[in-house]
Write a protein that holds these residues in place. Structure first.
Motif, PDB file in Angstrom:
ATOM      1  N   ALA A   1      -6.458 -20.845  25.177  1.00  0.00           N
ATOM      2  CA  ALA A   1      -6.181 -19.720  26.334  1.00  0.00           C
ATOM      3  C   ALA A   1      -7.387 -19.796  27.635  1.00  0.00           C
ATOM      4  N   ALA A   2      -8.716 -19.548  27.269  1.00  0.00           N
ATOM      5  CA  ALA A   2      -9.240 -19.298  28.487  1.00  0.00           C
ATOM      6  C   ALA A   2      -9.238 -20.474  29.445  1.00  0.00           C
ATOM      7  N   LEU A   3      -9.122 -21.318  29.031  1.00  0.00           N
ATOM      8  CA  LEU A   3      -9.636 -22.895  29.579  1.00  0.00           C
ATOM      9  C   LEU A   3      -7.909 -22.951  30.676  1.00  0.00           C
ATOM     10  N   LEU A   4      -6.860 -22.821  29.871  1.00  0.00           N
ATOM     11  CA  LEU A   4      -5.456 -22.765  30.540  1.00  0.00           C
ATOM     12  C   LEU A   4      -5.313 -21.361  31.526  1.00  0.00           C
ATOM     13  N   LEU A   5      -5.687 -20.747  31.229  1.00  0.00           N
ATOM     14  CA  LEU A   5      -5.793 -19.645  32.473  1.00  0.00           C
ATOM     15  C   LEU A   5      -6.886 -19.856  33.580  1.00  0.00           C
ATOM     16  N   ALA A   6      -7.699 -20.674  33.192  1.00  0.00           N
ATOM     17  CA  ALA A   6      -9.230 -21.310  34.479  1.00  0.00           C
ATOM     18  C   ALA A   6      -7.848 -22.029  35.567  1.00  0.00           C
TER      19      ALA A   6
ATOM     20  N   VAL B   1       1.006 -18.817  25.179  1.00  0.00           N
ATOM     21  CA  VAL B   1       0.941 -19.624  23.668  1.00  0.00           C
ATOM     22  C   VAL B   1      -0.063 -19.425  23.275  1.00  0.00           C
ATOM     23  N   ALA B   2      -1.027 -19.831  23.790  1.00  0.00           N
ATOM     24  CA  ALA B   2      -2.025 -20.254  22.677  1.00  0.00           C
ATOM     25  C   ALA B   2      -2.869 -18.281  22.993  1.00  0.00           C
TER      26      ALA B   2
ATOM     27  N   LEU C   1      -1.150 -17.604  19.824  1.00  0.00           N
ATOM     28  CA  LEU C   1      -1.909 -18.380  18.173  1.00  0.00           C
ATOM     29  C   LEU C   1      -2.744 -17.774  17.782  1.00  0.00           C
ATOM     30  N   ALA C   2      -4.233 -17.439  18.453  1.00  0.00           N
ATOM     31  CA  ALA C   2      -5.351 -16.472  18.061  1.00  0.00           C
ATOM     32  C   ALA C   2      -4.976 -15.618  17.910  1.00  0.00           C
ATOM     33  N   VAL C   3      -3.789 -14.311  18.099  1.00  0.00           N
ATOM     34  CA  VAL C   3      -3.619 -12.994  17.386  1.00  0.00           C
ATOM     35  C   VAL C   3      -3.135 -13.597  15.980  1.00  0.00           C
ATOM     36  N   LEU C   4      -2.789 -15.127  15.289  1.00  0.00           N
ATOM     37  CA  LEU C   4      -2.335 -15.616  14.560  1.00  0.00           C
ATOM     38  C   LEU C   4      -3.360 -15.570  13.568  1.00  0.00           C
ATOM     39  N   GLY C   5      -3.830 -16.423  14.192  1.00  0.00           N
ATOM     40  CA  GLY C   5      -5.312 -16.418  13.530  1.00  0.00           C
ATOM     41  C   GLY C   5      -6.617 -15.813  13.100  1.00  0.00           C
ATOM     42  N   VAL C   6      -6.243 -14.624  14.191  1.00  0.00           N
ATOM     43  CA  VAL C   6      -7.571 -13.526  13.563  1.00  0.00           C
ATOM     44  C   VAL C   6      -6.257 -12.688  12.802  1.00  0.00           C
TER      45      VAL C   6
END
Length: 378
Positions: free
Chosen positions: A278-283, A292-293, A296-301
């Motif tokens: 998410a950070a990379l795609l935002l940059a 979306v990324a 997915l991080a929310v799902l993982g946590v």
């Protein structure tokens, strides 16, 4: 009809889906509220921020209400014990949430700088406090909650509000808070442009970095915390009786499930890699992919927390045998069965309606739009 043990697992999964749905959908508008005073430097900019979520924030509350209702109906002992033990924490969440409907509806009704600034900070409180408290609650669940049952299954909570604010729980609170801020910043970046988008991207990337660091630190810390393990024989199809088992506490017990099912490591990996992507795609200004990324991080946590504790839902630190689990804190076979089919009917309707609403409201919110619709916009 599914057998009783299968329904118990199904409802553990369904409530997990509802919590993840709440964190993704209601979480992004809470994240926007958290960022509001910082990404909007003028009244016009703050109105742009508010209008990215203003039309649908209340619709997202469906996930919150449905999740609470599902816990009440499927896990009545968990609902009763948690809401009595976490009473003051729940009230803090409720008081913070009060700022949201009033702030969204009345903030721009009066052309007064003090009035609007006050409600901007009210929306900040309504967006920032609930994720922090929810994260602190999960941290306390992982450590065990000081409650016990008598022979009539009446629970007694022996802790206090201030005991909830222990170091590990505050760390998990940071994970939750930054996760939701990342989610809100990713959504805000997708719905805005110019300087507001640039500030949202900066805030979301910063939140993602802190989230990853806090999440990894919490994972290492968790290995040293006394987890819980059932040592007696469990009848998955048996009638609920939380006192009919033997539970021990031991260091590293929360990691046991990962040894039995190595594929579960995909969940914490998804939490870390999703936030990093998410950070990379935002940059790279790929904002939709970043959202979306982030989701997915929310799902993982959240999935990591649930998988680590399974089959425990609410462990007891003062009376381990009274710990509430997937097997012994549920409603009757008939109740779970009826609720399952009701969910199969209404869950798709919620998803379809939500998808339609977001498709209608897609596109950028701009300062020109706010100026053109000054009396209609939030």
């Amino acid at each position: 009809m599914f057998d009783y043990s299968t329904l118990k697992i199904i409802w553990w999964l369904l409530i997990g889906v509802l919590l993840i749905g709440f964190a993704i959908m209601d979480g992004h508008d809470m994240g926007v509220g958290t960022l509001l005073p910082f990404v909007g430097r003028s009244d016009l900019e703050r109105r742009v921020v508010i209008n990215t979520v203003g039309p649908h924030w209340d619709g997202n509350q469906v996930w919150f209400i449905t999740g609470g209702g599902a816990i009440f109906a499927a896990w009545p002992l968990v609902y009763a014990t948690a809401f009595s033990g976490f009473y003051w924490a729940m009230l803090v969440v409720l008081w913070a949430l009060f700022f949201r409907p009033v702030g969204f509806d009345y903030r721009s009704k009066i052309h007064n700088a003090t009035w609007r600034s006050t409600w901007d900070w009210g929306l900040f409180v309504g967006g920032a406090v609930p994720p922090l408290i929810f994260g602190v609650a999960f941290g306390n669940l992982l450590q065990g909650v000081p409650f016990q049952f008598d022979v009539y299954l009446v629970s007694t909570y022996t802790g206090s509000f201030w005991q909830l604010l222990n170091p590990f729980a505050l760390l998990t609170g940071v994970v939750s808070s930054t996760m939701i801020t990342m989610q809100g910043g990713s959504y805000l970046a997708h719905r805005t442009e110019g300087v507001i988008q640039a500030r949202a991207i900066k805030g979301a990337i910063g939140a993602a970095v802190v989230m990853v660091l806090a999440f990894v630190a919490a994972g290492f810390w968790l290995q040293a915390i006394d987890g819980y393990r059932i040592t007696s024989v469990i009848n998955p199809s048996g009638l609920p009786d939380p006192l009919a088992k033997t539970v021990v506490r031991e260091a590293g017990a929360w990691m046991a499930n990962y040894g039995h099912q190595p594929l579960m490591w995909a969940l914490p990996a998804l939490g870390v890699l999703g936030a990093a992507m998410a950070a990379l795609l935002l940059a790279m200004r790929k904002t939709l992919s970043a959202f979306v990324a982030s989701s997915l991080a929310v799902l993982g946590v959240i999935g990591t927390a649930g998988a680590s504790m399974f089959p425990f839902i609410m462990p007891s630190s003062s009376m381990p045998s009274a710990s509430l689990t997937v097997w012994d804190s549920v409603s009757s076979h008939m109740t779970l069965g009826i609720m399952f089919w009701v969910t199969m009917v209404f869950m798709p309707l919620i998803v379809i309606y939500t998808s339609w609403a977001y498709s209608v409201m897609r596109g950028k919110v701009t300062a020109a739009y706010i100026e053109e619709h000054d009396h209609a916009a939030y």
